[in-house]
Write a protein that holds these residues in place. Structure first.
Motif, PDB file in Angstrom:
ATOM      1  N   VAL A 104       0.862  -1.174   0.000  1.00  0.00           N
ATOM      2  CA  VAL A 104       0.000   0.000   0.000  1.00  0.00           C
ATOM      3  C   VAL A 104       0.901   1.227   0.000  1.00  0.00           C
ATOM      4  O   VAL A 104       1.704   1.413   0.911  1.00  0.00           O
ATOM      5  CB  VAL A 104      -0.925   0.018   1.236  1.00  0.00           C
ATOM      6  CG1 VAL A 104      -1.823   1.240   1.200  1.00  0.00           C
ATOM      7  CG2 VAL A 104      -1.739  -1.266   1.327  1.00  0.00           C
ATOM      8  N   GLU A 105       0.785   2.048  -1.038  1.00  0.00           N
ATOM      9  CA  GLU A 105       1.561   3.277  -1.152  1.00  0.00           C
ATOM     10  C   GLU A 105       0.585   4.446  -1.105  1.00  0.00           C
ATOM     11  O   GLU A 105      -0.452   4.416  -1.761  1.00  0.00           O
ATOM     12  CB  GLU A 105       2.325   3.310  -2.465  1.00  0.00           C
ATOM     13  CG  GLU A 105       3.302   2.144  -2.620  1.00  0.00           C
ATOM     14  CD  GLU A 105       3.903   2.092  -4.005  1.00  0.00           C
ATOM     15  OE1 GLU A 105       4.908   2.798  -4.230  1.00  0.00           O
ATOM     16  OE2 GLU A 105       3.343   1.366  -4.852  1.00  0.00           O
ATOM     17  N   TYR A 106       0.936   5.463  -0.325  1.00  0.00           N
ATOM     18  CA  TYR A 106       0.047   6.606  -0.193  1.00  0.00           C
ATOM     19  C   TYR A 106       0.816   7.843   0.230  1.00  0.00           C
ATOM     20  O   TYR A 106       1.972   7.766   0.631  1.00  0.00           O
ATOM     21  CB  TYR A 106      -1.082   6.296   0.797  1.00  0.00           C
ATOM     22  CG  TYR A 106      -0.613   6.003   2.209  1.00  0.00           C
ATOM     23  CD1 TYR A 106      -0.675   6.976   3.199  1.00  0.00           C
ATOM     24  CD2 TYR A 106      -0.105   4.748   2.558  1.00  0.00           C
ATOM     25  CE1 TYR A 106      -0.248   6.718   4.491  1.00  0.00           C
ATOM     26  CE2 TYR A 106       0.321   4.483   3.851  1.00  0.00           C
ATOM     27  CZ  TYR A 106       0.247   5.471   4.810  1.00  0.00           C
ATOM     28  OH  TYR A 106       0.675   5.212   6.080  1.00  0.00           O
ATOM     29  N   GLU A 107       0.144   8.983   0.142  1.00  0.00           N
ATOM     30  CA  GLU A 107       0.743  10.248   0.532  1.00  0.00           C
ATOM     31  C   GLU A 107       0.316  10.588   1.955  1.00  0.00           C
ATOM     32  O   GLU A 107      -0.864  10.556   2.282  1.00  0.00           O
ATOM     33  CB  GLU A 107       0.268  11.347  -0.421  1.00  0.00           C
ATOM     34  CG  GLU A 107       0.928  12.679  -0.192  1.00  0.00           C
ATOM     35  CD  GLU A 107       0.504  13.703  -1.226  1.00  0.00           C
ATOM     36  OE1 GLU A 107       0.226  14.843  -0.819  1.00  0.00           O
ATOM     37  OE2 GLU A 107       0.445  13.365  -2.417  1.00  0.00           O
ATOM     38  N   GLY A 108       1.288  10.880   2.797  1.00  0.00           N
ATOM     39  CA  GLY A 108       1.004  11.247   4.174  1.00  0.00           C
ATOM     40  C   GLY A 108       0.436  12.657   4.271  1.00  0.00           C
ATOM     41  O   GLY A 108       0.359  13.383   3.272  1.00  0.00           O
ATOM     42  N   LEU A 109       0.044  13.056   5.461  1.00  0.00           N
ATOM     43  CA  LEU A 109      -0.564  14.371   5.668  1.00  0.00           C
ATOM     44  C   LEU A 109       0.376  15.517   5.314  1.00  0.00           C
ATOM     45  O   LEU A 109      -0.065  16.597   4.935  1.00  0.00           O
ATOM     46  CB  LEU A 109      -1.022  14.508   7.117  1.00  0.00           C
ATOM     47  CG  LEU A 109      -2.173  13.598   7.532  1.00  0.00           C
ATOM     48  CD1 LEU A 109      -2.453  13.755   9.021  1.00  0.00           C
ATOM     49  CD2 LEU A 109      -3.422  13.907   6.720  1.00  0.00           C
ATOM     50  N   CYS A 110       1.671  15.294   5.433  1.00  0.00           N
ATOM     51  CA  CYS A 110       2.652  16.334   5.122  1.00  0.00           C
ATOM     52  C   CYS A 110       3.130  16.261   3.678  1.00  0.00           C
ATOM     53  O   CYS A 110       4.104  16.908   3.306  1.00  0.00           O
ATOM     54  CB  CYS A 110       3.847  16.224   6.060  1.00  0.00           C
ATOM     55  SG  CYS A 110       3.419  16.478   7.783  1.00  0.00           S
ATOM     56  N   GLY A 111       2.460  15.433   2.869  1.00  0.00           N
ATOM     57  CA  GLY A 111       2.850  15.289   1.473  1.00  0.00           C
ATOM     58  C   GLY A 111       3.997  14.320   1.272  1.00  0.00           C
ATOM     59  O   GLY A 111       4.536  14.230   0.164  1.00  0.00           O
TER      60      GLY A 111
END
Length: 76
Positions: free
Chosen positions: A16-23
């Protein structure tokens, strides 16, 4: 968010790859075990994926907090 299902030689896994809250870039691995059917992958996406992401974020937050504390202690 991106989910890649692959066989690691022993188990079927999901990356699972995703963008965190800080980008920032974040990734976590989920082990399915045996080869998942399409319905099992859909169930994972709809019912478990957010929990896996939240748990990964909590682990990263805890590791970063611990690293900052250790760094400050060594510095002081």
């Amino acid at each position: 968010m991106k989910l890649t299902v692959y066989f690691d030689g022993t188990y079927w896994c999901g990356l699972v790859e995703y963008e965190g809250l800080c980008g920032d870039y974040r990734a976590t691995k989920y082990v399915f075990g045996t080869e998942p059917k399409n319905s099992e992958i859909e169930e994972f996406v709809h019912l478990k994926l957010q929990d896996v992401v939240d748990k990964n974020d909590q682990n990263l937050l805890h590791k970063n907090s611990t690293a900052n504390i250790e760094y400050k202690e060594k510095k002081g």
